[in-house]
Write an enzyme that holds these catalytic residues in place. Structure first.
Site, mmCIF file in Angstrom:
data_model
loop_
_atom_site.group_PDB
_atom_site.id
_atom_site.type_symbol
_atom_site.label_atom_id
_atom_site.label_comp_id
_atom_site.label_asym_id
_atom_site.label_seq_id
_atom_site.Cartn_x
_atom_site.Cartn_y
_atom_site.Cartn_z
ATOM 1 N N ASP A 28 32.471 27.800 -35.620
ATOM 2 C CA ASP A 28 31.811 29.140 -35.402
ATOM 3 C C ASP A 28 32.612 30.295 -35.022
ATOM 4 O O ASP A 28 33.630 30.021 -34.321
ATOM 5 C CB ASP A 28 30.797 28.816 -34.445
ATOM 6 C CG ASP A 28 29.543 30.019 -34.615
ATOM 7 O OD1 ASP A 28 29.935 31.348 -34.177
ATOM 8 O OD2 ASP A 28 28.381 29.679 -34.456
ATOM 9 N N ILE A 29 32.729 31.278 -35.727
ATOM 10 C CA ILE A 29 33.703 32.541 -35.182
ATOM 11 C C ILE A 29 33.145 33.165 -34.068
ATOM 12 O O ILE A 29 33.822 33.728 -33.272
ATOM 13 C CB ILE A 29 33.491 33.648 -36.369
ATOM 14 C CG1 ILE A 29 32.439 34.251 -36.654
ATOM 15 C CG2 ILE A 29 34.241 33.109 -37.627
ATOM 16 C CD1 ILE A 29 32.138 35.428 -37.623
ATOM 17 N N HIS A 98 21.322 25.177 -40.750
ATOM 18 C CA HIS A 98 22.778 24.650 -40.038
ATOM 19 C C HIS A 98 22.518 24.239 -38.826
ATOM 20 O O HIS A 98 21.468 24.298 -38.189
ATOM 21 C CB HIS A 98 23.736 25.905 -39.971
ATOM 22 C CG HIS A 98 23.191 27.060 -39.520
ATOM 23 N ND1 HIS A 98 22.200 27.787 -39.628
ATOM 24 C CD2 HIS A 98 23.435 27.509 -38.065
ATOM 25 C CE1 HIS A 98 22.060 28.853 -38.964
ATOM 26 N NE2 HIS A 98 22.819 28.686 -38.015
ATOM 27 N N HIS A 100 24.178 23.241 -35.169
ATOM 28 C CA HIS A 100 25.291 23.507 -34.325
ATOM 29 C C HIS A 100 25.778 22.354 -33.483
ATOM 30 O O HIS A 100 24.718 21.525 -32.916
ATOM 31 C CB HIS A 100 24.802 24.656 -33.252
ATOM 32 C CG HIS A 100 24.320 25.873 -33.852
ATOM 33 N ND1 HIS A 100 25.103 27.025 -33.839
ATOM 34 C CD2 HIS A 100 23.241 26.283 -34.572
ATOM 35 C CE1 HIS A 100 24.568 28.063 -34.311
ATOM 36 N NE2 HIS A 100 23.388 27.632 -34.876
#
Length: 103
Positions: A28-29, A98, A100
Site C-alpha cells: 500500500d502506498i 481487495h 488488506h
C-alpha cells in the site's frame, strides 16, 4: 477502468509482493501499519458483496494469498490482521475487491 485494474495491468507502477495469473499482492502506498499489503483479484469485482458463486475458487485463492503475503512478510508468528472494507459506509475507497494484510 479502476485504479487497481490499472495496477494489475502494470499501467501504474507498484511495489509488487507477488502475483500469479489471477491475483496481485502489492504494498500500500499509504500504509496503515508497518507492513500493509493489498491482495487483489485481477478480475474486477467491485466488492465482496458483488462476488457470486462463480467466484468461489477465486475467493478461496484470495484468502490463501493473504496468508502467503503475511508469511513472506514475516508476520505469521507475531500475528497479522486481514481487513475487507465493503462499501463506502464501511470505508471502502477503491471500488475493486481487495484485502488488506496488516502487521
Amino acid at each position: 477502468m479502476c485504479l487497481f485494474c490499472k495496477i494489475a495491468r502494470k499501467q501504474i507502477p507498484s511495489k509488487i509482493a507477488f502475483e500469479d495469473d489471477d491475483l496481485l499482492a502489492f504494498h500500500d502506498i499509504n500504509p496503515a501499519a508497518p507492513t500493509h499489503i493489498l491482495v487483489i483479484p485481477k478480475k474486477h469485482l467491485t466488492s465482496l458483496a458483488d462476488a457470486s458463486t462463480e467466484d468461489e475458487a477465486l475467493l478461496g485463492k484470495l484468502l490463501l494469498a493473504t496468508q502467503r503475503a503475511a508469511r513472506e512478510a514475516g508476520l505469521v508468528e507475531g500475528g497479522f490482521r486481514v481487513v475487507a472494507n465493503t462499501g463506502a459506509n464501511a470505508g471502502q475507497s477503491v471500488f475493486h475487491l481487495h484485502l488488506h494484510v496488516l502487521g
